[in-house]
Design a protein around this motif. Structure first.
Motif, short mmCIF file in Angstrom:
data_model
loop_
_atom_site.label_atom_id
_atom_site.label_comp_id
_atom_site.label_asym_id
_atom_site.label_seq_id
_atom_site.Cartn_x
_atom_site.Cartn_y
_atom_site.Cartn_z
N ALA A 148 0.83 -1.22 0.00
CA ALA A 148 0.00 0.00 0.00
C ALA A 148 0.86 1.27 0.00
N THR A 149 0.27 2.35 -0.50
CA THR A 149 0.96 3.64 -0.59
C THR A 149 1.34 4.16 0.79
N LEU A 150 0.42 4.04 1.74
CA LEU A 150 0.69 4.48 3.11
C LEU A 150 0.03 3.50 4.07
N LYS A 151 0.81 3.08 5.08
CA LYS A 151 0.27 2.18 6.11
C LYS A 151 0.30 2.90 7.44
N VAL A 152 -0.87 2.96 8.07
CA VAL A 152 -0.97 3.62 9.38
C VAL A 152 -1.47 2.61 10.39
N TYR A 153 -0.89 2.63 11.58
CA TYR A 153 -1.37 1.81 12.69
C TYR A 153 -1.84 2.77 13.77
N LEU A 154 -3.15 2.76 14.00
CA LEU A 154 -3.75 3.71 14.93
C LEU A 154 -3.93 3.05 16.29
N THR A 155 -3.42 3.72 17.31
CA THR A 155 -3.52 3.13 18.64
C THR A 155 -3.98 4.20 19.64
N ALA A 156 -4.33 3.80 20.85
CA ALA A 156 -4.70 4.74 21.92
C ALA A 156 -4.63 3.96 23.23
N THR A 228 1.97 13.39 1.55
CA THR A 228 3.43 13.35 1.49
C THR A 228 3.89 12.08 0.76
N ALA A 229 3.17 10.96 1.02
CA ALA A 229 3.54 9.68 0.41
C ALA A 229 3.45 9.73 -1.12
N VAL A 230 2.56 10.59 -1.66
CA VAL A 230 2.46 10.69 -3.13
C VAL A 230 3.06 12.00 -3.65
N GLY A 231 3.83 12.66 -2.78
CA GLY A 231 4.55 13.86 -3.22
C GLY A 231 3.67 15.09 -3.39
N GLU A 232 2.51 15.13 -2.69
CA GLU A 232 1.62 16.30 -2.76
C GLU A 232 1.71 17.06 -1.44
N LYS A 233 1.19 18.27 -1.46
CA LYS A 233 1.16 19.06 -0.21
C LYS A 233 -0.23 19.00 0.40
N ALA A 234 -0.28 19.02 1.75
CA ALA A 234 -1.59 19.00 2.42
C ALA A 234 -2.30 20.33 2.23
#
Ligand code: DC
Length: 234
Positions: A148-156, A228-234
């Motif tokens: 995948a382009t970006l992998k996030v693991y969300l925790t709390a 950022t992962a695809v080289g764009e700005k937020a």
């Protein structure tokens, strides 16, 4: 809502994994809307499979019968962030899959390797149809879409997760909140220790701790990571 409108030029897949009670679903939906991407809730697929098992009168721990009933069921799941479509054999189960009966049995059903293989194949097919998609679950970055382009693991923190879940359910009694915390821990232990596709971050996942953040702050953070992962700005 109309179909996804691609904004920011994002193309690719964002995976969002993590335990329950982290706000993962609402973050994933909001992120998909902000990116103009499709959205896939893989937990809803395991929950729909559990409906099929329960309706067939099968014990969720009877792996062979579970596999048979899940293969025979037609599970339809929508990929639009703005609407929730979940059907089993043409019947809308979007509300039922969130009930206690399904929640109690879904860990056992989702631990069956043959069920996982079936649903993972469907998940990959749905992802292949989308130019841009946010996919949430437990094993998306590790097993379903390791490229995948970006992998996030969300925790709390566990206490925060229990409080959030209690808030959603309108529960204020401390004893009931403690029971919710115990149930979250039970499901986490089960999901993290199962032999097939245990819950854990992919080696290259970005871990985001939502303990001190509200939903919008988490969405902003993940949006920035995706662009950022695809080289764009937020
Ligand atoms: O995210 P959720 O609570 O709707 O998930 C329901 C169950 O399905 C949960 O016990 C973990 C399991 N699950 C899984 O094993 N793999 C996924 N990709 C998504 C959910």
């Amino acid at each position: 809502m109309s179909g996804p409108v691609s904004r920011h030029g994002f193309r690719g897949q964002v995976t969002l994994d993590g335990p329950s009670g982290t706000g993962k679903s609402s973050v994933a939906r909001a992120l998909a809307v902000r990116l103009g991407a499709s959205y896939l809730d893989t937990g809803a697929m395991y929950r729909a499979a559990t409906v099929a098992v329960l309706d067939a009168g099968i014990e969720p721990t009877d792996a062979e019968s579970v596999t048979r009933s899940v293969s025979a069921a037609r599970i339809d799941i929508g990929t639009e962030a703005g609407t929730e479509l979940v059907q089993v054999d043409g019947v809308d189960v979007a509300t039922r899959i969130r009930g206690v009966e399904v929640t109690r049995s879904v860990s056992a059903v989702s631990a069956v390797p043959a069920v996982r293989r079936l649903l993972v194949d469907r998940q990959r097919a749905l992802v292949a149809d989308a130019e841009a998609i946010v996919v949430e679950g437990r094993d998306i970055g590790t097993v379903v879409l390791p490229e995948a382009t970006l992998k996030v693991y969300l925790t709390a923190a566990p206490e925060i997760r229990a409080e959030r879940r209690a808030g959603q359910l309108g529960v204020t009694d401390p004893a009931e909140i403690a029971a919710i915390a115990a149930d979250l821990r039970r499901r986490d232990d089960y999901d993290s220790s199962r032999a097939d596709s245990p819950l854990r971050p992919a080696p290259d996942a970005v871990v985001v701790d939502s303990s001190g953040l509200d939903r919008e702050a988490v969405v902003d953070r993940v949006l920035e990571l995706a662009l950022t992962a695809v080289g764009e700005k937020a």
